[in-house]
Design a protein around this motif. Structure first.
Motif, PDB file in Angstrom:
ATOM      1  N   LEU A  14      12.305 -25.903 -76.483  1.00 26.29           N
ATOM      2  CA  LEU A  14      13.203 -26.846 -77.117  1.00 26.29           C
ATOM      3  C   LEU A  14      13.961 -26.175 -78.297  1.00 26.29           C
ATOM      4  N   LEU A  15      13.237 -25.542 -79.094  1.00 28.90           N
ATOM      5  CA  LEU A  15      14.004 -24.704 -80.082  1.00 28.90           C
ATOM      6  C   LEU A  15      14.849 -23.871 -79.722  1.00 28.90           C
ATOM      7  N   VAL A  16      14.656 -23.029 -78.856  1.00 30.58           N
ATOM      8  CA  VAL A  16      15.267 -22.039 -78.189  1.00 30.58           C
ATOM      9  C   VAL A  16      16.715 -22.578 -77.453  1.00 30.58           C
ATOM     10  N   GLY A  17      16.289 -23.762 -76.720  1.00 28.05           N
ATOM     11  CA  GLY A  17      17.397 -24.417 -75.917  1.00 28.05           C
ATOM     12  C   GLY A  17      18.735 -24.896 -76.911  1.00 28.05           C
ATOM     13  N   ILE A  18      18.356 -25.128 -78.211  1.00 26.97           N
ATOM     14  CA  ILE A  18      19.550 -25.430 -78.969  1.00 26.97           C
ATOM     15  C   ILE A  18      20.435 -24.207 -79.312  1.00 26.97           C
ATOM     16  N   PHE A  19      19.995 -23.013 -79.234  1.00 24.11           N
ATOM     17  CA  PHE A  19      20.984 -21.831 -79.311  1.00 24.11           C
ATOM     18  C   PHE A  19      21.573 -21.384 -77.845  1.00 24.11           C
ATOM     19  N   ALA A  20      21.304 -22.337 -76.648  1.00 25.65           N
ATOM     20  CA  ALA A  20      22.052 -22.098 -75.585  1.00 25.65           C
ATOM     21  C   ALA A  20      23.182 -22.681 -75.425  1.00 25.65           C
ATOM     22  N   ILE A  21      23.433 -23.626 -76.315  1.00 28.18           N
ATOM     23  CA  ILE A  21      24.697 -24.363 -76.429  1.00 28.18           C
ATOM     24  C   ILE A  21      25.939 -23.651 -76.799  1.00 28.18           C
ATOM     25  N   CYS A  22      25.670 -22.277 -77.567  1.00 31.02           N
ATOM     26  CA  CYS A  22      26.554 -21.449 -78.242  1.00 31.02           C
ATOM     27  C   CYS A  22      26.880 -20.401 -76.855  1.00 31.02           C
ATOM     28  N   SER A  23      25.848 -19.918 -76.309  1.00 30.40           N
ATOM     29  CA  SER A  23      26.109 -18.827 -75.258  1.00 30.40           C
ATOM     30  C   SER A  23      25.314 -18.679 -74.380  1.00 30.40           C
TER      31      SER A  23
ATOM     32  N   ILE B 131      14.706 -24.880 -63.263  1.00 25.75           N
ATOM     33  CA  ILE B 131      15.837 -24.463 -62.340  1.00 25.75           C
ATOM     34  C   ILE B 131      17.100 -24.647 -63.092  1.00 25.75           C
ATOM     35  N   PHE B 132      17.329 -25.757 -63.739  1.00 24.88           N
ATOM     36  CA  PHE B 132      18.485 -26.078 -64.411  1.00 24.88           C
ATOM     37  C   PHE B 132      19.063 -25.111 -65.562  1.00 24.88           C
ATOM     38  N   TRP B 133      17.875 -24.455 -66.340  1.00 29.28           N
ATOM     39  CA  TRP B 133      18.166 -23.418 -67.335  1.00 29.28           C
ATOM     40  C   TRP B 133      18.725 -22.350 -66.597  1.00 29.28           C
ATOM     41  N   THR B 134      18.123 -21.975 -65.519  1.00 28.89           N
ATOM     42  CA  THR B 134      18.682 -20.858 -64.669  1.00 28.89           C
ATOM     43  C   THR B 134      20.248 -20.867 -64.322  1.00 28.89           C
ATOM     44  N   PHE B 135      20.404 -22.254 -63.931  1.00 30.08           N
ATOM     45  CA  PHE B 135      21.799 -22.574 -63.606  1.00 30.08           C
ATOM     46  C   PHE B 135      22.753 -22.540 -64.724  1.00 30.08           C
ATOM     47  N   SER B 136      22.315 -22.856 -66.075  1.00 31.22           N
ATOM     48  CA  SER B 136      23.169 -22.963 -67.076  1.00 31.22           C
ATOM     49  C   SER B 136      23.634 -21.499 -67.487  1.00 31.22           C
ATOM     50  N   VAL B 137      22.804 -20.291 -67.054  1.00 28.52           N
ATOM     51  CA  VAL B 137      23.186 -19.158 -67.279  1.00 28.52           C
ATOM     52  C   VAL B 137      24.410 -18.706 -66.583  1.00 28.52           C
ATOM     53  N   CYS B 138      24.355 -19.117 -65.397  1.00 30.21           N
ATOM     54  CA  CYS B 138      25.665 -18.753 -64.645  1.00 30.21           C
ATOM     55  C   CYS B 138      26.899 -19.547 -64.751  1.00 30.21           C
ATOM     56  N   CYS B 139      26.895 -20.795 -65.168  1.00 28.29           N
ATOM     57  CA  CYS B 139      28.006 -21.677 -65.298  1.00 28.29           C
ATOM     58  C   CYS B 139      28.115 -22.257 -66.394  1.00 28.29           C
ATOM     59  N   CYS B 140      29.242 -22.886 -66.585  1.00 31.24           N
ATOM     60  CA  CYS B 140      29.521 -23.554 -68.069  1.00 31.24           C
ATOM     61  C   CYS B 140      29.581 -22.793 -69.197  1.00 31.24           C
ATOM     62  N   SER B 141      30.493 -21.737 -69.388  1.00 30.76           N
ATOM     63  CA  SER B 141      30.631 -21.106 -70.371  1.00 30.76           C
ATOM     64  C   SER B 141      31.080 -21.633 -71.726  1.00 30.76           C
ATOM     65  N   GLY B 142      30.499 -21.338 -73.024  1.00 26.27           N
ATOM     66  CA  GLY B 142      30.776 -22.046 -74.185  1.00 26.27           C
ATOM     67  C   GLY B 142      32.259 -21.671 -74.645  1.00 26.27           C
ATOM     68  N   ARG B 143      33.018 -20.693 -74.136  1.00 26.33           N
ATOM     69  CA  ARG B 143      34.145 -20.291 -74.700  1.00 26.33           C
ATOM     70  C   ARG B 143      35.410 -21.143 -74.068  1.00 26.33           C
ATOM     71  N   SER B 144      36.425 -21.235 -74.705  1.00 21.38           N
ATOM     72  CA  SER B 144      37.262 -21.944 -74.258  1.00 21.38           C
ATOM     73  C   SER B 144      38.170 -21.294 -72.959  1.00 21.38           C
ATOM     74  N   PRO B 145      38.557 -21.839 -71.915  1.00 20.06           N
ATOM     75  CA  PRO B 145      39.127 -21.352 -70.961  1.00 20.06           C
ATOM     76  C   PRO B 145      40.699 -20.869 -71.389  1.00 20.06           C
ATOM     77  N   TYR B 146      41.269 -21.353 -72.598  1.00 17.49           N
ATOM     78  CA  TYR B 146      42.518 -20.943 -72.919  1.00 17.49           C
ATOM     79  C   TYR B 146      42.381 -20.044 -74.073  1.00 17.49           C
ATOM     80  N   ASN B 147      43.150 -18.822 -74.160  1.00 18.42           N
ATOM     81  CA  ASN B 147      43.276 -18.005 -75.313  1.00 18.42           C
ATOM     82  C   ASN B 147      44.457 -18.306 -76.075  1.00 18.42           C
ATOM     83  N   HIS B 148      44.512 -18.876 -77.284  1.00 21.22           N
ATOM     84  CA  HIS B 148      45.657 -19.296 -77.787  1.00 21.22           C
ATOM     85  C   HIS B 148      46.179 -18.141 -78.662  1.00 21.22           C
TER      86      HIS B 148
END
Length: 337
Positions: A179-188, A257-274
């Motif tokens: 649960l604690l480490v999962g907070i950092f998963a939001i960032c990257s 299984i869902f944590w593994t899925f989050s490694v491959c999908c849903c990057s935290g970076r914006s898809p547009y580079n301004h």
């Protein structure tokens, strides 16, 4: 949208991990508080001694018939009868005993209703020793009258119970860490990678503890249950406790299984580079093999000589135009670029 998608992607495994951890906590709370009927009904194994405590034991002939029917030859009817008499005379028995992860609870049975009156003090690496609980650990007579495999069975039971407790404890710690480490998963995605590793180990220890508990108490119920019936003792496995521990396993598995899925999908970076967007301009390049009209000031094709109408197909003439004494075609010529 990048951060929002990232948060939504890890929300599901985070909730599943929390649910699994709650189920493990429920397992740990079983048989810890006598005043709470819900907690006292959470047990791995329940031992019913109502027939002994109420002096409703069988006669020697009835015991002999029971042993013969179930092909039990490790004890005789006289030994069983003598053991029962010793237990009734030298110990104070409750009607039932419920075994949990940290200790046991005892109580009375009236009209099929189980009422818990007392629970032991929680103890780590706990295992239920009936002779010690019933105050017969120093009675050499009853030890000699018990089956020969009793000490061997208790030694195995003690070792397995110790491992089971350690597995549950490690699983609980890993659940909090996840649960604690999962907070950092939001960032990257690196955060998701680390969380996935913790989730897999968390699932393995939760599954190991649940398998151990299920096999241990199912074997005790199946193997010792028949023999103990000769003494008027019945055993029952706690379905609520097993349901809680296997729900923890299910939540931990789906969460991993869902944590593994989050490694491959849903990057935290914006898809547009301004960056450098102001310096960007729209440029158009000419494609090869294109044509453009002849610009102003250039001699139109065929302007340097006089053209005469030529007969066209079917007796017609090519359309011609006359501008400033210059004869040009109605179709403007193009040049290669």
């Amino acid at each position: 949208m990048g951060k929002a998608g990232r948060i939504a992607c890890i929300f599901t495994p985070y909730v599943l991990t929390l649910a699994s951890l709650i189920c493990i906590i429920i397992v740990g709370l079983g048989c810890t508080k006598s005043s709470d009927s819900n907690l006292s009904d959470l047990y791995f194994l329940r031992i019913n001694l109502q027939n002994i405590s109420s002096n409703g034991t069988k006669t020697v002939s009835e015991i002999q018939d029971f042993l013969s029917e179930h092909h039990i030859s490790t004890v005789t009817a006289d030994e069983v009868s003598s053991t029962l008499k010793t237990i009734q005379d030298d110990s104070t028995l409750a009607d039932f005993y419920s075994i949990g992860l940290w200790g046991y609870c005892e109580g009375s049975i009236k009209d099929g209703d189980y009422k818990t009156t007392k629970c032991s003090k929680p103890k780590s690496e706990y295992y239920f020793d009936p002779l010690d609980v019933w105050g017969l650990s120093d009675n050499d007579t009853i030890k000699n009258e018990l089956p020969s495999d009793y000490n061997k069975i208790m030694k195995i039971y003690k070792a397995v119970s110790k491992w089971m407790f350690i597995a549950y404890l490690i699983a609980f710690i890993l659940g909090i860490a996840e649960l604690l480490v999962g907070i950092f998963a939001i960032c990257s995605r690196w955060g998701s990678c680390v969380t996935t590793l913790v989730a897999i180990v968390f699932f393995l220890f939760t599954a190991a503890a649940s398998i151990t508990a299920t096999v241990l108490f199912s074997v005790v119920d199946g193997s010792a249950g028949t023999l103990l019936k000769a003494y008027g003792i019945s055993l029952s496995v706690g379905k609520n406790m097993l349901a809680a521990t296997w729900l923890a396993v299910a939540f931990a598995l789906v969460g991993a299984i869902f944590w593994t899925f989050s490694v491959c999908c849903c990057s935290g970076r914006s898809p547009y580079n301004h960056k450098d967007r102001r310096n960007r301009g729209i440029t158009a390049e000419k494609a090869p093999y294109t044509y453009e009209p002849v610009g102003a000031g250039a001699q139109p094709y065929g302007a340097h000589h006089t053209s005469y109408p030529a007969p066209a197909a079917h007796g017609g003439e090519y359309p011609m135009t006359h501008t400033n004494n210059q004869q040009t075609s109605a179709y403007e010529p193009f040049r290669h670029v």
